[in-house]
Design an enzyme around this catalytic site. Structure first.
Site, mmCIF file in Angstrom:
data_model
loop_
_atom_site.group_PDB
_atom_site.id
_atom_site.type_symbol
_atom_site.label_atom_id
_atom_site.label_comp_id
_atom_site.label_asym_id
_atom_site.label_seq_id
_atom_site.Cartn_x
_atom_site.Cartn_y
_atom_site.Cartn_z
ATOM 1 N N LYS A 136 46.348 -37.888 -0.931
ATOM 2 C CA LYS A 136 46.437 -39.203 -0.285
ATOM 3 C C LYS A 136 47.845 -39.400 0.233
ATOM 4 C CE LYS A 136 46.373 -42.991 -2.969
ATOM 5 N NZ LYS A 136 45.684 -44.060 -3.691
ATOM 6 N N LYS A 193 36.983 -40.146 -1.532
ATOM 7 C CA LYS A 193 37.253 -41.529 -1.942
ATOM 8 C C LYS A 193 37.223 -42.464 -0.736
ATOM 9 C CE LYS A 193 40.664 -42.325 -4.825
ATOM 10 N NZ LYS A 193 42.075 -42.200 -5.288
HETATM 11 O O1 LIG Z 1 44.417 -43.440 -6.774
HETATM 12 C C1 LIG Z 1 45.401 -43.908 -7.374
HETATM 13 C C2 LIG Z 1 46.538 -44.399 -6.607
HETATM 14 O O2 LIG Z 1 47.152 -43.393 -5.869
HETATM 15 C C3 LIG Z 1 47.449 -45.270 -7.334
HETATM 16 O O3 LIG Z 1 48.619 -45.508 -6.587
HETATM 17 P P1 LIG Z 1 49.672 -46.527 -7.179
HETATM 18 O O4 LIG Z 1 49.915 -46.139 -8.611
HETATM 19 O O5 LIG Z 1 50.889 -46.369 -6.329
HETATM 20 O O6 LIG Z 1 49.051 -47.875 -7.064
#
Ligand SMILES: O=C[C@H](O)COP(=O)(O)O
EC number: 4.2.3.153
Length: 245
Positions: free
Chosen positions: A28, A89
């Protein structure tokens, strides 16, 4: 036992995370939005590179941030699924037509693609009864996780632990894998793991707080240690990529 998911922004970050033994590696790009997508060719290359790695984490990839319209969401999910990644996702917000998007993805699930719904806890009311969990299950989704679209506050700012617990119970009762994420910190790990989600997801905490900053190996070690210290946890496999010559 609760596992953990690590979001990585680039392939270069993967060797920094793998030795810590995450259960899920989430491809991501946080600089491109809450569910910013990697380029499909980079996802496919990572799938190939990790395929033969013993004890490798399962790979998920996000489809990007899209309006809740089936004609936007379904082709994006299909493109990511074609890379061969283990989980796709997809973010869901209440505005637009989330139900029609879910229904449009059912044929993909029927083809064996493992779809995970990311429900934005800062956009949906804090009540699992308001979430489309029964619809996700009926459409053949593999999992549902709560995360936040905005990153100013953490998940527990929006949903109390009792509400998060209801979410986990409700999604599991529908046969879904359950995940919790959203600016989680190391200090959140004991309380959230006691709710028994299948995994907790992290990005910001792995970067020392700023999710676009890049992986900080010391921050990764702190998250991994907190997970490994949980009652019933077993030491994770520690795969690492072969060195390139
Ligand atoms: O899928 C989980 C996320 O990447 C969480 O990102 P974050 O901890 O920056 O909210």
């Amino acid at each position: 036992m609760t596992g953990w998911l690590a979001s990585v922004a680039t392939a270069a970050e993967i060797p920094l995370i793998l030795p810590a033994g995450p259960d899920f590696l989430d491809l991501k790009d946080p600089a491109a939005g809450a569910l910013g997508a990697w380029a499909v060719e980079d996802i496919a290359a990572t799938v190939r590179e990790l395929a033969a790695l013993p004890g490798r984490p399962r790979l998920s990839a996000t489809i990007g941030d899209h309006p809740m319209r089936p004609e936007a969401v379904e082709p994006a999910a299909r493109r990511i699924a074609a890379t061969g990644v283990d989980f796709v996702k997809i973010g869901f917000a209440p505005d637009g037509a989330p139900d029609r998007c879910i229904d449009a993805l059912a044929p993909l699930a029927a083809d064996g693609v493992q779809l995970v719904a990311v429900l934005f806890a800062d956009l949906w009311p804090p009540d699992p009864g308001c979430l489309p969990i029964d619809r996700l299950s009926a459409a053949g989704f593999r999992g549902a996780m709560l995360d936040t679209a905005g990153k100013r506050h953490g998940l527990r700012h929006y949903w109390h632990d009792a509400q998060l617990s209801s979410f986990v119970c409700c999604a599991r009762a529908h046969g879904l894998l359950t995940g919790l994420a959203g600016s989680l910190r190391v200090a959140d790990i004991p309380a959230l793991s006691s709710l028994s989600p299948d995994y907790l997801g992290f990005r910001g905490a792995l970067c020392g707080g700023k999710r676009t900053a890049g992986i900080d190996p010391q921050a990764v070690a702190r998250v991994a240690a907190a997970i490994t210290c949980l009652p019933g946890a077993t030491p994770p496999p520690r795969p690492s990529l072969p060195s390139r010559s």
